[in-house]
Design a protein around this motif. Structure first.
Motif, PDB file in Angstrom:
ATOM      1  N   THR A  41       0.853  -1.189   0.000  1.00  0.00           N
ATOM      2  CA  THR A  41       0.000   0.000   0.000  1.00  0.00           C
ATOM      3  C   THR A  41       0.891   1.242   0.000  1.00  0.00           C
ATOM      4  O   THR A  41       1.730   1.422   0.879  1.00  0.00           O
ATOM      5  N   ARG A  42       0.686   2.092  -0.976  1.00  0.00           N
ATOM      6  CA  ARG A  42       1.573   3.248  -1.150  1.00  0.00           C
ATOM      7  C   ARG A  42       1.136   4.395  -0.249  1.00  0.00           C
ATOM      8  O   ARG A  42       0.006   4.869  -0.315  1.00  0.00           O
ATOM      9  N   VAL A  69       9.376   6.396   7.531  1.00  0.00           N
ATOM     10  CA  VAL A  69       9.528   5.576   6.334  1.00  0.00           C
ATOM     11  C   VAL A  69      10.065   4.200   6.699  1.00  0.00           C
ATOM     12  O   VAL A  69       9.611   3.173   6.179  1.00  0.00           O
ATOM     13  N   ASP A  70      10.993   4.169   7.630  1.00  0.00           N
ATOM     14  CA  ASP A  70      11.615   2.913   8.040  1.00  0.00           C
ATOM     15  C   ASP A  70      10.593   1.978   8.694  1.00  0.00           C
ATOM     16  O   ASP A  70      10.459   0.814   8.308  1.00  0.00           O
ATOM     17  N   VAL A  71       9.850   2.482   9.677  1.00  0.00           N
ATOM     18  CA  VAL A  71       8.893   1.643  10.406  1.00  0.00           C
ATOM     19  C   VAL A  71       7.731   1.223   9.517  1.00  0.00           C
ATOM     20  O   VAL A  71       7.280   0.072   9.556  1.00  0.00           O
ATOM     21  N   LEU A  72       7.227   2.131   8.688  1.00  0.00           N
ATOM     22  CA  LEU A  72       6.131   1.776   7.785  1.00  0.00           C
ATOM     23  C   LEU A  72       6.576   0.723   6.775  1.00  0.00           C
ATOM     24  O   LEU A  72       5.820  -0.201   6.451  1.00  0.00           O
ATOM     25  N   GLY A  73       7.800   0.860   6.279  1.00  0.00           N
ATOM     26  CA  GLY A  73       8.315  -0.125   5.336  1.00  0.00           C
ATOM     27  C   GLY A  73       8.406  -1.510   5.952  1.00  0.00           C
ATOM     28  O   GLY A  73       8.058  -2.518   5.321  1.00  0.00           O
ATOM     29  N   GLN A  86       6.962   6.629   1.257  1.00  0.00           N
ATOM     30  CA  GLN A  86       7.807   7.620   0.589  1.00  0.00           C
ATOM     31  C   GLN A  86       7.700   8.953   1.316  1.00  0.00           C
ATOM     32  O   GLN A  86       6.608   9.395   1.676  1.00  0.00           O
ATOM     33  N   LEU A  87       8.823   9.588   1.544  1.00  0.00           N
ATOM     34  CA  LEU A  87       8.856  10.892   2.195  1.00  0.00           C
ATOM     35  C   LEU A  87       9.002  11.997   1.156  1.00  0.00           C
ATOM     36  O   LEU A  87       9.873  11.942   0.293  1.00  0.00           O
ATOM     37  N   VAL A  88       8.118  12.998   1.244  1.00  0.00           N
ATOM     38  CA  VAL A  88       8.248  14.199   0.412  1.00  0.00           C
ATOM     39  C   VAL A  88       8.436  15.378   1.368  1.00  0.00           C
ATOM     40  O   VAL A  88       7.507  15.767   2.074  1.00  0.00           O
ATOM     41  N   PRO A  89       9.642  15.940   1.421  1.00  0.00           N
ATOM     42  CA  PRO A  89       9.854  17.107   2.290  1.00  0.00           C
ATOM     43  C   PRO A  89       8.976  18.260   1.808  1.00  0.00           C
ATOM     44  O   PRO A  89       9.132  18.744   0.687  1.00  0.00           O
ATOM     45  N   VAL A  90       8.053  18.674   2.653  1.00  0.00           N
ATOM     46  CA  VAL A  90       7.076  19.666   2.213  1.00  0.00           C
ATOM     47  C   VAL A  90       7.430  21.079   2.652  1.00  0.00           C
ATOM     48  O   VAL A  90       7.092  22.053   1.990  1.00  0.00           O
ATOM     49  N   ILE A  91       8.113  21.181   3.754  1.00  0.00           N
ATOM     50  CA  ILE A  91       8.507  22.497   4.245  1.00  0.00           C
ATOM     51  C   ILE A  91       9.917  22.446   4.826  1.00  0.00           C
ATOM     52  O   ILE A  91      10.402  21.389   5.240  1.00  0.00           O
ATOM     53  N   ASN A 144       4.183   9.761  16.479  1.00  0.00           N
ATOM     54  CA  ASN A 144       5.200   8.721  16.415  1.00  0.00           C
ATOM     55  C   ASN A 144       4.785   7.674  15.378  1.00  0.00           C
ATOM     56  O   ASN A 144       3.603   7.550  15.042  1.00  0.00           O
ATOM     57  N   PRO A 145       5.739   6.910  14.844  1.00  0.00           N
ATOM     58  CA  PRO A 145       5.424   5.949  13.781  1.00  0.00           C
ATOM     59  C   PRO A 145       4.392   4.906  14.183  1.00  0.00           C
ATOM     60  O   PRO A 145       3.550   4.508  13.373  1.00  0.00           O
ATOM     61  N   GLU A 146       4.440   4.456  15.437  1.00  0.00           N
ATOM     62  CA  GLU A 146       3.521   3.413  15.887  1.00  0.00           C
ATOM     63  C   GLU A 146       2.071   3.898  15.850  1.00  0.00           C
ATOM     64  O   GLU A 146       1.159   3.157  15.453  1.00  0.00           O
ATOM     65  N   SER A 147       1.857   5.129  16.268  1.00  0.00           N
ATOM     66  CA  SER A 147       0.513   5.693  16.242  1.00  0.00           C
ATOM     67  C   SER A 147       0.017   5.840  14.807  1.00  0.00           C
ATOM     68  O   SER A 147      -1.164   5.596  14.522  1.00  0.00           O
ATOM     69  N   LEU A 148       0.903   6.218  13.896  1.00  0.00           N
ATOM     70  CA  LEU A 148       0.522   6.348  12.492  1.00  0.00           C
ATOM     71  C   LEU A 148       0.160   4.985  11.911  1.00  0.00           C
ATOM     72  O   LEU A 148      -0.844   4.850  11.196  1.00  0.00           O
ATOM     73  N   ILE A 149       0.942   3.970  12.213  1.00  0.00           N
ATOM     74  CA  ILE A 149       0.647   2.626  11.707  1.00  0.00           C
ATOM     75  C   ILE A 149      -0.703   2.153  12.223  1.00  0.00           C
ATOM     76  O   ILE A 149      -1.507   1.565  11.478  1.00  0.00           O
ATOM     77  N   SER A 150      -0.990   2.408  13.485  1.00  0.00           N
ATOM     78  CA  SER A 150      -2.276   2.017  14.057  1.00  0.00           C
ATOM     79  C   SER A 150      -3.426   2.694  13.320  1.00  0.00           C
ATOM     80  O   SER A 150      -4.448   2.060  12.991  1.00  0.00           O
ATOM     81  N   ALA A 151      -3.268   3.997  13.030  1.00  0.00           N
ATOM     82  CA  ALA A 151      -4.309   4.734  12.299  1.00  0.00           C
ATOM     83  C   ALA A 151      -4.487   4.182  10.887  1.00  0.00           C
ATOM     84  O   ALA A 151      -5.624   4.047  10.393  1.00  0.00           O
ATOM     85  N   LEU A 152      -3.380   3.844  10.225  1.00  0.00           N
ATOM     86  CA  LEU A 152      -3.442   3.325   8.866  1.00  0.00           C
ATOM     87  C   LEU A 152      -4.114   1.951   8.840  1.00  0.00           C
ATOM     88  O   LEU A 152      -4.926   1.652   7.957  1.00  0.00           O
TER      89      LEU A 152
END
Length: 263
Positions: free
Chosen positions: A7-8, A24-28, A35-40, A248-256
């Motif tokens: 899933t992208r 990116v590391d934990v999601l991978g 993929q990381l896009v530096p936005v600011i 944090n990455p763990e919270s993002l993974i849980s949401a995804l």
């Protein structure tokens, strides 16, 4: 439930000095194609003013550091000066949002901070209001946008805690953002990313300003980090499909995972 594998997910956030980026590391490792896009990017300013306030330590009973960027601002303000400026602060209340911020405060400033339980402002306000004794006045170095919104100061004022905000950095769009967005959204819609993750209101607004067709976002699932970003996205009339409660990455993974299991 949709499969996580492949899933992208495109993450719009400030570029980190860590390689690889921890999100990116934990999601991978969890099966996503991240993929990381530096936005600011960030520019510091008013560091002399911040240093003067740090030197006036008797005025304050605590210090709020809501991001790693705030820690860097404090560090740069005392760089090449007398590092003993921070010594009096070691005996005061120092509150951080997120483990990464707390670690940087310890490593760069020699402080021993405590963590807010919830996301950023909410957790910090709750933690400070429950301390014994409750700090009477705290110093809050922050970004230009946070100072303008004034949510931290107003929230603490409701708890009878004075908060003195000082703007020390501002956000500017990544000069390569328009090019990156064009690559993310080619003519063939089948190649568009399925999920877009936004870390801040300023990051989301920067994407809107540089995206050729903002309607493209309606074909993706927008995920936010924290309630402040969620509110900003909704105010601009876009839907938020999921929210990571903590930065944090763990919270993002849980949401995804919750998002994909609900579809």
């Amino acid at each position: 439930m949709e499969s996580l594998k492949g899933t992208r997910v495109v993450i719009f956030k400030a570029e980190t000095d860590k390689t690889p980026d921890p999100y990116v590391d934990v999601l991978g490792k969890s099966g996503f194609e991240a993929q990381l896009v530096p936005v600011i990017t960030f520019e510091f300013f008013n560091l002399a003013g911040l240093r003067a306030k740090l030197e006036s330590h008797k005025t304050y009973s605590g210090l709020i550091l809501s991001s790693e960027r705030c820690v860097l601002a404090v560090h740069q303000s005392i760089d090449n000066n007398n590092e003993s400026i921070m010594e009096p602060w070691k005996g005061k209340v120092v509150v951080c949002a997120g483990e990464a911020t707390a670690k940087k405060a310890k490593d760069l400033l020699g402080l021993s901070p405590v963590l807010g339980d919830k996301h950023r402002g909410e957790g910090i306000i709750e933690l400070l209001s429950k301390m014994n004794p409750v700090p009477s006045c705290v110093l809050y170095p922050c970004g230009e946008l946070a100072a303008h919104r004034d949510t931290m100061a107003s929230g603490l004022a409701e708890k009878n805690i004075k908060c003195e905000s000082v703007s020390v950095y501002k956000t500017v769009p990544n000069p390569g953002l328009k090019r990156d967005l064009k690559r993310l959204f080619p003519e063939d819609e089948d190649n568009w990313p399925k999920i877009l993750v936004f870390f801040s209101p300023s990051g989301f607004k920067a994407v809107l300003e540089h995206l050729e067709n903002c309607e493209s976002l309606n074909f993706c699932r927008l995920v936010s980090i924290g309630p402040t970003t969620t509110t900003a996205i909704k105010e601009l009339r876009f839907s938020v499909w999921a929210e990571a409660k903590t930065p944090n990455p763990e919270s993002l993974i849980s949401a995804l995972k919750n998002l994909l299991s609900s579809k």
